[in-house]
Design a protein around this motif. Structure first.
Motif, short mmCIF file in Angstrom:
data_model
loop_
_atom_site.label_atom_id
_atom_site.label_comp_id
_atom_site.label_asym_id
_atom_site.label_seq_id
_atom_site.Cartn_x
_atom_site.Cartn_y
_atom_site.Cartn_z
N SER A 7 4.93 -6.23 -13.26
CA SER A 7 5.89 -5.12 -13.25
C SER A 7 6.43 -4.86 -14.64
O SER A 7 6.69 -3.73 -15.02
N ALA A 8 6.65 -5.89 -15.50
CA ALA A 8 7.10 -5.70 -16.88
C ALA A 8 6.07 -4.89 -17.65
O ALA A 8 6.40 -4.00 -18.41
N ARG A 9 4.74 -5.22 -17.40
CA ARG A 9 3.69 -4.49 -18.11
C ARG A 9 3.71 -3.01 -17.72
O ARG A 9 3.61 -2.14 -18.54
N SER A 10 3.94 -2.72 -16.39
CA SER A 10 3.87 -1.32 -15.97
C SER A 10 5.08 -0.53 -16.51
O SER A 10 4.99 0.65 -16.77
N ARG A 11 6.25 -1.23 -16.67
CA ARG A 11 7.43 -0.55 -17.23
C ARG A 11 7.16 -0.08 -18.67
O ARG A 11 7.65 0.94 -19.11
N ASP A 12 6.36 -0.89 -19.40
CA ASP A 12 6.07 -0.56 -20.81
C ASP A 12 4.80 0.28 -20.96
O ASP A 12 4.32 0.48 -22.08
N SER A 13 4.25 0.75 -19.86
CA SER A 13 2.97 1.47 -19.96
C SER A 13 3.18 2.82 -20.67
O SER A 13 4.31 3.34 -20.72
N ILE A 14 2.07 3.39 -21.18
CA ILE A 14 2.16 4.67 -21.90
C ILE A 14 2.70 5.77 -20.98
O ILE A 14 3.57 6.57 -21.35
#
Ligand SMILES: Cc1cc2nc3c(=O)[nH]c(=O)nc-3n(C[C@H](O)[C@H](O)[C@H](O)COP(=O)(O)O)c2cc1C
Length: 223
Positions: A7-14
């Protein structure tokens, strides 16, 4: 721990970053546009009040702290014909039914930008009462001496036209002689601005400007 990593990765997604950036921009532009629309009437009112204050000031009628609208009741705007066939505004300072003075909008090139102001003329159409600029781009300390009250005061009582009826009022280089009817002191270090002021005043009181209108005022006076 393994749950939170995706979920942290998806928050920082482009995609997420673009979504937030575009969202914030949209909200900000709506806020700025609404403020501009809501403030427009107040802005127009302030601009009109500023114009009225300058007209009152050049006519010698401005009193700091007094209600502008009340003072401005003595002023009557009119449209007059110029020699070019165009119509242009004048502002009459009325004393009952009599014209007491006439305020002419004037404009012309300064050294750096256009200069906009008003020239107040006595009801004889021949004698200056005052000159006041409200917008120009002249340099502080040099060309902006045109705003200095001591310099502006000299305009009161100066004759605008020579014996031949041609515009003669002139800003000289250096000091004007004390008894001069037509000359105004120069602006130290700002001869180019001074020249601009002389030419714009001479233009607007001349045959292609308000000259014919001023002449007709003079004829009425001397009748
Ligand atoms: C940065 C700068 C700003 C100037 N601004 C003005 C100005 O607003 N009006 C003006 O007439 N001359 C201005 N001058 C001076 C003119 O270039 C010119 O020297 C001057 O008008 C000549 O006037 P004088 O014969 O009274 O010295 C400026 C000069 C400089 C270097």
């Amino acid at each position: 721990m393994s749950d939170s990593a995706p979920s942290a990765r998806s928050r920082d997604s482009i995609g997420n970053t673009l979504f937030v950036a575009i969202g914030v921009s949209l909200i900000c532009s709506v806020l700025v546009a609404s403020a501009a629309v809501m403030l427009k009437p107040r802005q127009l009112k302030n601009e009109e009040e500023f114009r009225q204050r300058i007209i009152l000031d050049v006519a010698g009628l401005y009193e700091p702290g007094a209600d502008i609208a009340t003072l401005y009741a003595a002023i009557e705007p009119r449209m007059v014909d110029l020699a070019s066939g165009e119509q242009a505004p004048v502002y009459l300072v009325m004393d009952g039914n009599e014209i007491e003075q006439v305020i002419l909008p004037v404009e012309g090139a300064g050294l750096w930008a256009m200069m906009y102001g008003f020239l107040a003329v006595e009801n004889d159409g021949q004698t200056a009462r005052g000159l006041r600029f409200y917008d120009h781009g002249e340099t502080p300390g040099l060309g902006d001496q045109i705003d200095k009250p001591a310099w502006r005061e000299q305009w009161q009582g100066k004759r605008l036209f020579g014996p031949d009826g041609e515009p003669q009022i002139t800003i000289v280089k250096g000091y004007a002689p004390d008894d001069s009817d037509f000359e105004i002191d120069g602006l130290a270090g700002a001869t180019l601005t001074a020249r601009g002021v002389t030419s714009l005043v001479q233009y607007w009181i001349g045959e292609n400007g308000y000259g014919p209108y001023l002449q007709q005022l003079d004829d009425k006076e001397s009748r």
